[in-house]
Design a protein around this motif. Structure first.
Motif, PDB file in Angstrom:
ATOM      1  N   GLN A  64      -6.337   8.727  -9.195  1.00  0.00           N
ATOM      2  CA  GLN A  64      -4.939   8.514  -9.581  1.00  0.00           C
ATOM      3  C   GLN A  64      -4.221   9.852  -9.710  1.00  0.00           C
ATOM      4  OE1 GLN A  64      -4.737   4.550  -9.439  1.00  0.00           O
ATOM      5  NE2 GLN A  64      -3.084   5.770  -9.966  1.00  0.00           N
ATOM      6  N   SER A  65      -2.937   9.840  -9.418  1.00  0.00           N
ATOM      7  CA  SER A  65      -2.076  11.006  -9.624  1.00  0.00           C
ATOM      8  C   SER A  65      -0.811  10.533 -10.330  1.00  0.00           C
ATOM      9  CB  SER A  65      -1.728  11.674  -8.292  1.00  0.00           C
ATOM     10  OG  SER A  65      -0.796  10.895  -7.574  1.00  0.00           O
ATOM     11  N   ALA A  66       0.029  11.458 -10.711  1.00  0.00           N
ATOM     12  CA  ALA A  66       1.282  11.105 -11.386  1.00  0.00           C
ATOM     13  C   ALA A  66       2.175  10.249 -10.494  1.00  0.00           C
ATOM     14  CB  ALA A  66       2.016  12.371 -11.800  1.00  0.00           C
ATOM     15  N   ASP A  67       2.100  10.433  -9.181  1.00  0.00           N
ATOM     16  CA  ASP A  67       2.967   9.708  -8.249  1.00  0.00           C
ATOM     17  C   ASP A  67       2.284   8.542  -7.552  1.00  0.00           C
ATOM     18  OD1 ASP A  67       5.308  11.281  -8.613  1.00  0.00           O
ATOM     19  OD2 ASP A  67       4.383  12.860  -7.415  1.00  0.00           O
ATOM     20  N   GLY A  68       1.074   8.191  -7.950  1.00  0.00           N
ATOM     21  CA  GLY A  68       0.389   7.075  -7.302  1.00  0.00           C
ATOM     22  C   GLY A  68      -1.103   7.305  -7.224  1.00  0.00           C
ATOM     23  N   PHE A  69      -1.630   7.360  -6.012  1.00  0.00           N
ATOM     24  CA  PHE A  69      -3.071   7.470  -5.823  1.00  0.00           C
ATOM     25  C   PHE A  69      -3.439   8.727  -5.056  1.00  0.00           C
ATOM     26  CE2 PHE A  69      -1.386   4.716  -2.463  1.00  0.00           C
ATOM     27  CZ  PHE A  69      -1.749   5.436  -1.339  1.00  0.00           C
ATOM     28  N   ILE A  70      -4.707   9.078  -5.143  1.00  0.00           N
ATOM     29  CA  ILE A  70      -5.308  10.137  -4.341  1.00  0.00           C
ATOM     30  C   ILE A  70      -6.441   9.491  -3.560  1.00  0.00           C
ATOM     31  CG2 ILE A  70      -6.620  12.293  -4.365  1.00  0.00           C
ATOM     32  CD1 ILE A  70      -5.205  12.950  -7.022  1.00  0.00           C
ATOM     33  N   VAL A  71      -6.475   9.730  -2.260  1.00  0.00           N
ATOM     34  CA  VAL A  71      -7.495   9.136  -1.399  1.00  0.00           C
ATOM     35  C   VAL A  71      -8.319  10.261  -0.763  1.00  0.00           C
ATOM     36  CG1 VAL A  71      -7.866   7.824   0.723  1.00  0.00           C
ATOM     37  CG2 VAL A  71      -6.129   7.086  -0.875  1.00  0.00           C
ATOM     38  N   ARG A  72      -9.639  10.148  -0.870  1.00  0.00           N
ATOM     39  CA  ARG A  72     -10.542  11.054  -0.162  1.00  0.00           C
ATOM     40  C   ARG A  72     -11.091  10.279   1.027  1.00  0.00           C
ATOM     41  NH1 ARG A  72     -14.071  11.582  -3.651  1.00  0.00           N
ATOM     42  NH2 ARG A  72     -15.849  10.544  -2.689  1.00  0.00           N
ATOM     43  N   LEU A  73     -10.934  10.843   2.217  1.00  0.00           N
ATOM     44  CA  LEU A  73     -11.426  10.193   3.428  1.00  0.00           C
ATOM     45  C   LEU A  73     -12.858  10.618   3.719  1.00  0.00           C
ATOM     46  CD1 LEU A  73      -8.301  10.516   5.766  1.00  0.00           C
ATOM     47  CD2 LEU A  73      -8.893   8.691   4.162  1.00  0.00           C
ATOM     48  N   GLN A  74     -13.524   9.874   4.584  1.00  0.00           N
ATOM     49  CA  GLN A  74     -14.907  10.183   4.943  1.00  0.00           C
ATOM     50  C   GLN A  74     -15.043  11.551   5.593  1.00  0.00           C
ATOM     51  OE1 GLN A  74     -16.259   6.793   7.220  1.00  0.00           O
ATOM     52  NE2 GLN A  74     -16.955   5.736   5.390  1.00  0.00           N
ATOM     53  N   SER A  87     -11.256  15.155   3.798  1.00  0.00           N
ATOM     54  CA  SER A  87      -9.884  15.501   3.445  1.00  0.00           C
ATOM     55  C   SER A  87      -9.396  14.641   2.283  1.00  0.00           C
ATOM     56  CB  SER A  87      -8.952  15.343   4.655  1.00  0.00           C
ATOM     57  OG  SER A  87      -8.888  14.001   5.072  1.00  0.00           O
ATOM     58  N   GLU A  88      -8.488  15.201   1.479  1.00  0.00           N
ATOM     59  CA  GLU A  88      -7.912  14.476   0.358  1.00  0.00           C
ATOM     60  C   GLU A  88      -6.404  14.424   0.509  1.00  0.00           C
ATOM     61  OE1 GLU A  88      -9.744  14.815  -3.674  1.00  0.00           O
ATOM     62  OE2 GLU A  88     -10.519  16.668  -2.800  1.00  0.00           O
ATOM     63  N   TRP A  89      -5.837  13.263   0.215  1.00  0.00           N
ATOM     64  CA  TRP A  89      -4.411  13.019   0.383  1.00  0.00           C
ATOM     65  C   TRP A  89      -3.855  12.388  -0.887  1.00  0.00           C
ATOM     66  CZ3 TRP A  89      -2.052  14.378   4.978  1.00  0.00           C
ATOM     67  CH2 TRP A  89      -2.911  14.750   6.014  1.00  0.00           C
ATOM     68  N   ALA A  90      -2.742  12.929  -1.388  1.00  0.00           N
ATOM     69  CA  ALA A  90      -2.104  12.416  -2.601  1.00  0.00           C
ATOM     70  C   ALA A  90      -0.778  11.769  -2.250  1.00  0.00           C
ATOM     71  CB  ALA A  90      -1.868  13.544  -3.599  1.00  0.00           C
ATOM     72  N   THR A 147       3.002  10.871  -2.756  1.00  0.00           N
ATOM     73  CA  THR A 147       4.067  11.690  -3.340  1.00  0.00           C
ATOM     74  C   THR A 147       5.344  10.927  -3.646  1.00  0.00           C
ATOM     75  OG1 THR A 147       4.891  12.326  -1.155  1.00  0.00           O
ATOM     76  CG2 THR A 147       3.250  13.779  -2.168  1.00  0.00           C
ATOM     77  N   ASP A 148       5.449   9.667  -3.217  1.00  0.00           N
ATOM     78  CA  ASP A 148       6.723   8.964  -3.389  1.00  0.00           C
ATOM     79  C   ASP A 148       6.744   7.971  -4.555  1.00  0.00           C
ATOM     80  OD1 ASP A 148       5.178   6.911  -2.355  1.00  0.00           O
ATOM     81  OD2 ASP A 148       6.348   6.677  -0.520  1.00  0.00           O
ATOM     82  N   GLY A 149       5.616   7.738  -5.221  1.00  0.00           N
ATOM     83  CA  GLY A 149       5.573   6.829  -6.351  1.00  0.00           C
ATOM     84  C   GLY A 149       5.818   5.367  -6.008  1.00  0.00           C
ATOM     85  N   LYS A 150       5.859   5.066  -4.735  1.00  0.00           N
ATOM     86  CA  LYS A 150       6.124   3.699  -4.259  1.00  0.00           C
ATOM     87  C   LYS A 150       4.928   2.794  -4.571  1.00  0.00           C
ATOM     88  CE  LYS A 150       7.489   2.009   0.308  1.00  0.00           C
ATOM     89  NZ  LYS A 150       7.718   2.505   1.650  1.00  0.00           N
ATOM     90  N   VAL A 207       3.324   4.823   2.842  1.00  0.00           N
ATOM     91  CA  VAL A 207       3.782   5.603   1.700  1.00  0.00           C
ATOM     92  C   VAL A 207       3.697   7.084   2.091  1.00  0.00           C
ATOM     93  CG1 VAL A 207       3.080   3.921  -0.043  1.00  0.00           C
ATOM     94  CG2 VAL A 207       1.459   5.676   0.669  1.00  0.00           C
ATOM     95  N   LYS A 208       4.499   7.922   1.446  1.00  0.00           N
ATOM     96  CA  LYS A 208       4.480   9.343   1.729  1.00  0.00           C
ATOM     97  C   LYS A 208       3.292   9.981   1.020  1.00  0.00           C
ATOM     98  CE  LYS A 208       9.390  10.033   2.441  1.00  0.00           C
ATOM     99  NZ  LYS A 208      10.588  10.756   2.004  1.00  0.00           N
TER     100      LYS A 208
END
Length: 78
Positions: free
Chosen positions: A19-29, A32-35, A37-40, A72-73
């Motif tokens: 989890q992040s302040a704007d939604g979720f954080i995803v780690r791919l196989q 790489s990690e992606w957060a 940013t749009d809170g959608k 989502v962004k």
């Protein structure tokens, strides 16, 4: 090198979720990690094994489609 070699889409599989302040954080196989940013809000929270598609947007932005849901962004954080 040149623009023809630039990656415009990444297809991946979720290996971990946080989890992040704007939604979720995803780690791919691929590690790489992606957060988000749009809170959608998303209808279904990301889960391990979900397929994602990340596409490059305008001005260096990225959009992630998670398990076929609307995009989502996101930004790469790792």
């Amino acid at each position: 090198g040149d623009e023809a070699d630039e990656i415009t889409q990444i297809d991946g599989v979720v290996a971990g979720v946080g989890q992040s302040a704007d939604g979720f954080i995803v780690r791919l196989q691929d590690g790489s990690e992606w957060a988000q940013t749009d809170g959608k809000p998303v209808a279904l929270e990301p889960r391990r094994g979900d397929k994602v598609v990340i596409k490059r947007g305008s001005l260096g932005s990225f959009k992630m489609n998670l398990a076929g849901q609307p995009a989502v962004k996101v930004k790469r954080i790792g």
